[in-house]
Design a protein around this motif. Structure first.
Motif, PDB file in Angstrom:
ATOM      1  N   ALA A 112       0.813  -1.917   0.407  1.00 51.46           N
ATOM      2  CA  ALA A 112      -0.028   0.295   0.305  1.00 51.46           C
ATOM      3  C   ALA A 112       1.049   1.610  -0.022  1.00 51.46           C
ATOM      4  CB  ALA A 112      -1.165  -0.231   2.055  1.00 51.46           C
ATOM      5  N   CYS A 113       1.577   1.305   0.616  1.00 50.23           N
ATOM      6  CA  CYS A 113       2.818   2.613   0.030  1.00 50.23           C
ATOM      7  C   CYS A 113       3.712   2.734  -0.937  1.00 50.23           C
ATOM      8  CB  CYS A 113       4.456   2.216   1.082  1.00 50.23           C
ATOM      9  SG  CYS A 113       5.258   3.347   1.248  1.00 50.23           S
ATOM     10  N   THR A 153       2.163   2.285  -7.643  1.00 48.86           N
ATOM     11  CA  THR A 153       2.790   2.036  -6.982  1.00 48.86           C
ATOM     12  C   THR A 153       2.400   1.542  -5.534  1.00 48.86           C
ATOM     13  OG1 THR A 153       4.847   3.414  -8.013  1.00 48.86           O
ATOM     14  CG2 THR A 153       5.123   2.885  -6.312  1.00 48.86           C
ATOM     15  N   GLY A 154       1.601   2.672  -5.231  1.00 47.87           N
ATOM     16  CA  GLY A 154       0.505   1.892  -3.532  1.00 47.87           C
ATOM     17  C   GLY A 154      -0.732   2.665  -3.487  1.00 47.87           C
ATOM     18  N   GLU A 155      -1.129   3.471  -3.495  1.00 48.18           N
ATOM     19  CA  GLU A 155      -2.637   3.606  -2.403  1.00 48.18           C
ATOM     20  C   GLU A 155      -2.653   4.683  -2.681  1.00 48.18           C
ATOM     21  OE1 GLU A 155      -5.009  -0.065  -0.647  1.00 48.18           O
ATOM     22  OE2 GLU A 155      -4.477   1.714   0.898  1.00 48.18           O
ATOM     23  N   ILE A 202      -6.198  -4.996 -11.241  1.00 44.03           N
ATOM     24  CA  ILE A 202      -5.883  -4.087 -10.669  1.00 44.03           C
ATOM     25  C   ILE A 202      -3.922  -4.811 -10.368  1.00 44.03           C
ATOM     26  CG2 ILE A 202      -4.832  -2.322  -9.147  1.00 44.03           C
ATOM     27  CD1 ILE A 202      -8.191  -2.395  -8.569  1.00 44.03           C
ATOM     28  N   TYR A 203      -3.071  -4.062 -10.224  1.00 46.82           N
ATOM     29  CA  TYR A 203      -1.389  -4.785  -9.808  1.00 46.82           C
ATOM     30  C   TYR A 203      -1.071  -3.743  -9.187  1.00 46.82           C
ATOM     31  CZ  TYR A 203      -2.265  -7.690 -14.028  1.00 46.82           C
ATOM     32  OH  TYR A 203      -2.443  -8.444 -14.774  1.00 46.82           O
ATOM     33  N   TRP A 204      -1.006  -4.358  -7.466  1.00 41.96           N
ATOM     34  CA  TRP A 204      -0.568  -3.394  -6.376  1.00 41.96           C
ATOM     35  C   TRP A 204       1.469  -3.300  -6.456  1.00 41.96           C
ATOM     36  CZ3 TRP A 204      -3.988  -0.714  -5.361  1.00 41.96           C
ATOM     37  CH2 TRP A 204      -5.609  -0.598  -5.030  1.00 41.96           C
ATOM     38  N   ALA A 205       1.260  -2.710  -5.978  1.00 37.78           N
ATOM     39  CA  ALA A 205       2.584  -1.618  -5.764  1.00 37.78           C
ATOM     40  C   ALA A 205       3.712  -2.882  -7.579  1.00 37.78           C
ATOM     41  CB  ALA A 205       3.538  -2.993  -4.666  1.00 37.78           C
ATOM     42  N   TRP A 206       3.479  -2.459  -8.552  1.00 40.70           N
ATOM     43  CA  TRP A 206       3.967  -2.853  -9.101  1.00 40.70           C
ATOM     44  C   TRP A 206       4.752  -0.986  -9.984  1.00 40.70           C
ATOM     45  CZ3 TRP A 206       2.298  -6.399 -13.630  1.00 40.70           C
ATOM     46  CH2 TRP A 206       2.325  -7.410 -13.532  1.00 40.70           C
ATOM     47  N   HIS A 222       8.946  -3.174 -11.738  1.00 41.13           N
ATOM     48  CA  HIS A 222       9.826  -3.909 -10.762  1.00 41.13           C
ATOM     49  C   HIS A 222       8.722  -5.953 -10.363  1.00 41.13           C
ATOM     50  CE1 HIS A 222      12.066  -5.405  -7.430  1.00 41.13           C
ATOM     51  NE2 HIS A 222      11.277  -5.292  -6.886  1.00 41.13           N
ATOM     52  N   SER A 223       9.593  -6.928 -10.207  1.00 38.50           N
ATOM     53  CA  SER A 223       8.992  -7.741  -9.686  1.00 38.50           C
ATOM     54  C   SER A 223      10.038  -8.494  -8.413  1.00 38.50           C
ATOM     55  CB  SER A 223       8.131  -8.353 -10.334  1.00 38.50           C
ATOM     56  OG  SER A 223       8.269  -9.591 -10.709  1.00 38.50           O
ATOM     57  N   GLU A 224       9.448  -9.352  -7.893  1.00 37.08           N
ATOM     58  CA  GLU A 224      10.292 -10.510  -7.306  1.00 37.08           C
ATOM     59  C   GLU A 224      11.041 -11.467  -8.332  1.00 37.08           C
ATOM     60  OE1 GLU A 224      10.877  -9.380  -4.462  1.00 37.08           O
ATOM     61  OE2 GLU A 224       9.993  -8.497  -3.189  1.00 37.08           O
ATOM     62  N   ARG A 278      11.854 -11.901 -11.717  1.00 35.15           N
ATOM     63  CA  ARG A 278      11.745 -11.287 -13.218  1.00 35.15           C
ATOM     64  C   ARG A 278      10.658  -9.893 -12.782  1.00 35.15           C
ATOM     65  NH1 ARG A 278      11.233 -16.122 -12.596  1.00 35.15           N
ATOM     66  NH2 ARG A 278       9.158 -15.791 -12.477  1.00 35.15           N
ATOM     67  N   ASN A 326       8.379  -7.695 -14.795  1.00 33.76           N
ATOM     68  CA  ASN A 326       6.923  -7.802 -15.642  1.00 33.76           C
ATOM     69  C   ASN A 326       7.042  -6.780 -16.743  1.00 33.76           C
ATOM     70  OD1 ASN A 326       5.548  -9.800 -13.515  1.00 33.76           O
ATOM     71  ND2 ASN A 326       5.088  -7.687 -12.011  1.00 33.76           N
TER      72      ASN A 326
END
Lengths: 394, 401
Positions: free
Chosen positions: A62-63, B36-38, B255-259, B277-279, B281, B283
């Motif tokens: 969420a950050c 990126t976030g909310e 929705i893709y969070w923290a992307w 960015h992803s853990e 590889r 995306n």
């Protein structure tokens, strides 16, 4: 660490499932970036309450500023764990792998013990909570080194994880058949606990010990041309995020680059034209509970994408609710109330849909949601197998 | 690299991004949203400010300087965008009150009036002047709300303190969803024998079902009840975000969070993909068109350095008020900081001006010359420009086929 990027907007706090129900936990902002400013390597770790964090990582998702409160808390959990004597429950759960191996070997006895009143009383005495039935050990675990040769050009080393191995090897065997149906060679490489339970109980040394053993094994398979496929999203997150991160495993980056979520891998096979599965009808409504750690992997929801192509299947997604169990977290007596409160919220939303099954990628999510709701919980792979008519009978 | 393909990829999960996404999904396009976030919408009061410069927001918009992006949207579309918003929020169980013809007031946590256009129904009963007497009900130990500020500014105002057993806005709000807690609260309120005309609460009356909760308090107490928005964590902002997010999902959006977007792939005049960015590889998300709704500085769309201001995703040319000396006024509380005008200039089709890209459309706070604080036009501008961007994007996508 990036705690200086925190603008104190509290969005992480709004997303913390523990903070919502447990006033003793100060929330990810205070426990993470705020407290970090006052922590010093020269002083003994003081904050025992960091263990109230269940490491769901929702705060990090969420950050808006890229701060990683859960990571800051995780590091403090390790520091606290190292500087203070371990409690019995922490030690037990950190060594979950050995306990489960023992339980699996003596499955009929162990199950009888865990489900009997005397057994439950003893478990409660040592601080283990019994509000949902303890998972049943399975007598037949996955057989390591076993190969399923298909003469395919794609080779997969399957990291099945402890939950599948000790409690639900039937799901593991189904997954092997599912991959074989995609014309993939599957082997079960030598493997141990991923290390996450040890990490969650503040035992970095033990976590590293497991991780290093796995890393050496998996690394050899990668060198031999295998892709690593994992089914449990928490094992996956640990391997991809924590091996190269907090555990500083030398082969970590290499393994992260070659490891795939099961469904992500199937989609890759379909996109490359390598596999062309024809999904048959599954007439049912399901509630797809997204495990927090699947979100944290940042690969989207690949199982949902596959299930969307199954005719007749109606799928509603829940990614705003945590199940509350978080592996061994909810099994500790002092987290029991928190875990039940969080889980009940998830269950009440799921019940509103009238779904016939709960589907979740993570074994502990399934255990919690099924235990609290009475609705049968399945792995998405089980739905795919049903659709492709793959069973465990020969 | 994992590759995914969509018709449209929206970057940014604020009011602008989610609205554009819902509109395009409704038209049958395959839409994904990365963030990126909310969004900063979570930190807002949840009120939709359209233009606070005039009693009538539409007149206010007409009087804005000619370079203001509101002028890119015709009056019909502005009306339509607010109607659409009200329908959506009604559908999601969080109705909004108000009309585009007339601004209204909301009582702030400092006891001042805030001008807005559409407000959550939980704030509908807020007094519009200083004549109504108010009884404020606050909560023991709450750190982010002090009734004393309001009492010192308004006559005929009193307050009482309820012990909820928990002391943060978030925890109290989630307790309100619990029937037993609600009953305990009502029994306590009943014993207060409130004489004042209206009852006020800090905005903690529930998360999912706030408007029902405020309604039932009003019915049970026989008096109008309204919420006072607090500083973050702001429940009305969170409810707004949750509702828009739910609606977008309902229309089929992913929705893709923290992307956070870390790179782009381009050919000729087209953006072909964004990489995130992803853990493991990265995306790569391919799309035929992209919507940029990343907001300005707080939202993460713009970054300022000592000399320059940069746009973070596509590196679009940023319009600045002038050299650094013009960015800030001497008075901190001034509404005339030049930096409020920074952003991306777009043409009438909401594409970035002075840049080669044919398939990027912009909306919301990332636009240049908005001066959102000064003009009081945050969410309203986001809604209007979201409609304009969705319209242009849909035309482009249909034409391209």
């Amino acid at each position: 660490m990036n705690y200086e990027h925190c603008i104190r907007c509290t969005i992480c706090v709004e997303n913390c499932p523990v903070f919502r129900v447990n006033p003793d936990f100060p929330g990810p902002k205070q426990a993470g970036p705020d407290a970090q400013r006052f922590r010093s390597e020269k002083e003994k770790a003081q904050d025992e309450w960091v263990f109230l964090c269940s490491q769901c990582k929702r705060c990090e998702m969420a950050c808006p500023c890229g701060v990683e409160p859960a990571q800051i808390i995780l590091r403090e959990q390790q520091r606290y764990g190292k500087e203070h004597p371990q409690t019995a429950t922490h030690l037990l759960f950190a060594n979950n792998y050995y306990l489960s191996a023992l339980g699996s070997l003596t499955a009929p006895l162990a199950n009888k013990f865990a489900s009997s009143e005397t057994g439950k009383n003893i478990l409660r005495k040592i601080g283990i909570s019994t509000y949902i039935p303890f998972p049943k050990f399975s007598f037949r675990a996955m057989r390591q080194g076993k190969k399923n040769l298909n003469k395919g050009t794609k080779k997969v080393a399957f990291f099945y994880g402890c939950f599948i191995n000790f409690y639900r090897p039937d799901i593991g065997r189904k997954i092997v058949r599912l991959l074989a149906a995609m014309n993939v060679d599957v082997v079960l490489p030598p493997q141990w606990c991923c290390g996450l339970p040890a990490l969650g109980n503040g035992n970095l040394a033990l976590a590293k010990y497991f991780a290093q053993k796995n890393a050496s094994s998996l690394s050899d398979y990668i060198d031999a041309g295998y892709d690593i496929v994992y089914a449990c999203t928490s094992c996956g997150l640990c391997i991809l995020h924590d091996y190269p991160g907090i555990m500083e495993i030398p082969q970590g980056k290499k393994i992260a680059e070659s490891s795939y979520n099961l469904h992500e891998y199937i989609i890759k096979l379909i996109n490359e034209g390598y596999a062309k599965p024809e999904f048959g009808k599954v007439r049912r409504k399901i509630a797809y509970h997204i495990p927090c750690h699947l979100r944290a992997l940042k690969i989207g929801y690949p199982a949902q994408k596959l299930m969307a192509t199954i005719p007749g299947l109606e799928c509603e997604i829940f990614d705003d609710t945590c199940c509350g169990l978080s592996g061994s977290y909810g099994f500790k007596e002092n987290n029991e109330f928190t875990a039940i409160q969080i889980g009940n919220r998830a269950v009440s939303l799921i019940k509103k849909t009238g779904a016939k099954n709960i589907v979740a990628d993570c074994g502990s999510c399934r255990m919690q949601l099924e235990g609290l709701s009475g609705i049968t919980a399945l792995d998405p792979a089980e739905i795919l197998c049903e659709s492709l008519n793959i069973t465990n009978q020969k | 690299m994992s590759v995914t393909e969509y018709d449209v990829v929206i970057i940014g999960a604020g009011v602008a991004g989610l609205t554009t996404g819902a509109l395009l999904a409704e038209r049958g396009f395959n839409v994904a949203l990365v963030t990126t976030g909310e969004p900063t919408a979570c930190l807002s009061t949840g009120c939709v400010d359209v233009c606070s410069c005039d009693e009538n927001p539409l007149t206010g918009i007409k009087n804005l300087p000619p370079e203001h992006p509101f002028h890119l949207v015709d009056e019909k579309t502005i009306r339509q965008s607010l109607n659409y918003f009200q329908t959506v929020m009604m559908d999601m169980g969080m109705p909004y009150a108000g009309s585009i013809e007339k601004n209204r007031s909301v009582v702030s946590a400092l006891g001042t009036f805030k001008t807005s256009c559409l407000v959550p129904s939980t704030m509908e009963a807020a007094p519009q002047n200083n004549t109504d007497s108010i009884h404020i009900v606050t909560f023991k130990g709450i750190k982010d709300f002090y009734p004393g500020y309001i009492v010192s500014r308004r006559k005929n105002t009193n307050f009482s303190v309820f012990d909820a057993g928990v002391y943060s806005i978030m925890s109290i709000a989630s307790r309100f969803e619990d029937k037993n807690f609600f009953e305990r609260f009502i029994i306590w309120m009943d014993k207060l024998h409130i004489d004042e005309d209206k009852i006020a609460l800090p905005a903690v009356a529930g998360l999912e079902s706030a408007s029902e909760i405020v309604n039932s308090i009003a019915v049970l107490m026989g008096k109008p009840v309204f919420e006072i928005p607090t500083i973050p964590p702001s429940m009305p902002g969170r409810r707004l975000f949750d509702a828009l997010k739910k609606y977008f999902r309902k229309k089929g959006g992913a929705i893709y969070w923290a992307w956070p977007v870390v790179g782009t792939e381009k050919t000729g005049k087209l953006i072909e993909a964004v990489t995130t960015h992803s853990e493991g590889r990265p995306n790569s998300i391919n799309a035929r068109a992209f919507i940029l709704g990343t907001g300005s500085f707080v939202g993460g769309g713009l970054t300022a350095t000592r000399q320059d201001i940069m746009e973070n995703v596509f590196n679009l040319p940023v319009h600045i008020s002038g050299p650094r000396e013009t960015w800030f006024d001497n008075d901190y509380f001034s509404l005339n900081h030049g930096i409020g005008r920074a952003g991306i200039i777009v043409d009438s089709s909401m594409r970035p001006a002075d840049s080669p890209w044919n398939n990027i459309f912009l909306c919301g706070g990332i636009l240049a010359e908005t001066e959102i604080l000064k003009n009081g036009c945050g969410h309203g501008l986001a809604l209007a420009t979201a409609h304009a961007a969705a319209q242009s994007c849909a035309e482009y996508l249909s034409h391209e086929l």
